[in-house]
Design an enzyme around this catalytic site. Sequence first.
Site, PDB file in Angstrom:
ATOM      1  N   ASP A   1      82.933  37.170  21.754  1.00  0.00           N
ATOM      2  CA  ASP A   1      82.483  37.139  23.137  1.00  0.00           C
ATOM      3  C   ASP A   1      83.228  38.177  23.986  1.00  0.00           C
ATOM      4  O   ASP A   1      83.278  38.045  25.204  1.00  0.00           O
ATOM      5  CB  ASP A   1      82.814  35.745  23.714  1.00  0.00           C
TER       6      ASP A   1
ATOM      7  N   CYS B   1      69.933  27.701  33.508  1.00  0.00           N
ATOM      8  CA  CYS B   1      70.549  26.892  32.454  1.00  0.00           C
ATOM      9  C   CYS B   1      71.841  26.236  32.977  1.00  0.00           C
ATOM     10  O   CYS B   1      72.719  26.902  33.530  1.00  0.00           O
ATOM     11  CB  CYS B   1      70.850  27.779  31.250  1.00  0.00           C
TER      12      CYS B   1
ATOM     13  N   CYS C   1      69.639  20.442  24.787  1.00  0.00           N
ATOM     14  CA  CYS C   1      68.666  21.039  23.867  1.00  0.00           C
ATOM     15  C   CYS C   1      69.176  21.053  22.425  1.00  0.00           C
ATOM     16  O   CYS C   1      68.401  21.271  21.495  1.00  0.00           O
ATOM     17  CB  CYS C   1      68.237  22.428  24.323  1.00  0.00           C
TER      18      CYS C   1
HETATM   19  S1  SF4 Z   1      63.501  21.914  15.934  1.00  0.00           S
HETATM   20 FE1  SF4 Z   1      62.578  21.310  17.862  1.00  0.00          FE
HETATM   21  S2  SF4 Z   1      64.294  20.722  19.187  1.00  0.00           S
HETATM   22 FE2  SF4 Z   1      65.148  21.926  17.478  1.00  0.00          FE
HETATM   23  S3  SF4 Z   1      65.231  24.038  18.227  1.00  0.00           S
HETATM   24 FE3  SF4 Z   1      63.285  23.794  17.123  1.00  0.00          FE
HETATM   25  S4  SF4 Z   1      61.830  23.242  18.733  1.00  0.00           S
HETATM   26 FE4  SF4 Z   1      63.869  22.897  19.567  1.00  0.00          FE
HETATM   27  S1  SF4 Z   2      68.980  21.899  27.784  1.00  0.00           S
HETATM   28 FE1  SF4 Z   2      69.710  23.836  26.906  1.00  0.00          FE
HETATM   29  S2  SF4 Z   2      68.565  25.408  28.008  1.00  0.00           S
HETATM   30 FE2  SF4 Z   2      68.341  23.510  29.159  1.00  0.00          FE
HETATM   31  S3  SF4 Z   2      69.935  23.549  30.699  1.00  0.00           S
HETATM   32 FE3  SF4 Z   2      70.784  22.479  28.935  1.00  0.00          FE
HETATM   33  S4  SF4 Z   2      71.804  24.079  27.683  1.00  0.00           S
HETATM   34 FE4  SF4 Z   2      70.452  25.113  29.151  1.00  0.00          FE
END
Ligand code: SF4
Ligand code: SF4
Length: 367
Positions: free
Chosen positions: A128, A209, A238
């Site tokens: 990074d 985000c 996510c």
């Molecule tokens: S498997 Fe589903 S939840 Fe995981 S990254 Fe792919 S789309 Fe997103």
């Molecule tokens: S779910 Fe993933 S893309 Fe959405 S705000 Fe949280 S870290 Fe960011």
Amino acid sequence: MGDILKEKIRDFACGIGLPIFGVTSPAPMECLEPLLKKRRNLKLDSPFEKNWQAEKRCRPKTSFPWAKSILCFGMPYWKRGEENREKIFARYALGRDYHFVMKDKLTKVGEFIKQLVGEDFKYRICVDSFPLAERALAYRAGVGWYGKNCLLYNPEYGSWFFLGELIINIPLEEDKPLDGNGCSGCEVCINACPTGALKEPYILDARKCISCMTQSPGFIPFNIREKLGYRVYGCDVCQEVCPQNGAGAEKSPLFHTGEEIVPKLLELLNITEEQFREKYSGTVLCWAGRSIIRRNASVALGNTGGRELVPLIKKHLYDEDPLVRAHTAWAVGKLGGLGSAEFLRKAWERERDSDVKRQMENTLNLT
Ligand code: SF4
Ligand code: SF4
């Protein structure tokens, strides 16, 4: 010799906690360059990337003309399917700052190779720390495939790993990108993202985000504050909801109750500079600093929904830190009840910072 050396590097790295390893060349990533430029034009990149030029990121030889290979390593930091009991911090923020840990390990690998190759061996470490498209390099080195949430997935460790690279001056056999599309018809992460930052598969609006926002300076946009929930640093939603990580939607922190979290949030809001240094030095929270962490804690307290908190936080309407005053005002307005409008009006009358005053006015209009 090259193959034997590569296997020796793999074994050594694995033995010191870097079990993910792949090799790529320093050749330009021509397809990525226009995509990064487009992201910038559409203002989808994060404020932390603003000084990083796409040309440099996609052309490693611009910064390292002597480079012959790039060794990409992954350091896992969480077990698939395991719950994060801390809840207010993303998983990656719970241990020692990974930049230091990874750099220590990569230095060991670099010195190990030097012993084998001789004094002409040259390497540079990147964690990074340079304008390099690290994730794209790791993809090309076969470390993992892209999920629709824009993260890399390793077959064994899912998305829970850090990346680091050694740029070296000897050629090693390149690995191939992994064949794999674990996402298939899934869009769970896109639907679960609290702010809609995943605009569409493989496209992240970093400015929306939460992970980026909880580290960025300044006032948090009003329309996002509720969506932060109880998060003080980072966001794992996510990744937590992703079947490729062995997790289900019920494990998302969106579904935790506020009660167990409130004492931690109050502690953070009240933390002194000395206590902050004592408790968090050597962690990634220090990149954000005390002011931003306290700002985020104010917002999170506003999202707990407990009116009884107003008497406990209202003193921060007069906090020495303007960010804390502005966001505590929002929290007091959001929690409501127990004379909150009156507390806000008094604080607004005494406020001398024009930006904070405007923030308080917006809050007063909302209450
Ligand atoms: S498997 Fe589903 S939840 Fe995981 S990254 Fe792919 S789309 Fe997103
Ligand atoms: S779910 Fe993933 S893309 Fe959405 S705000 Fe949280 S870290 Fe960011």
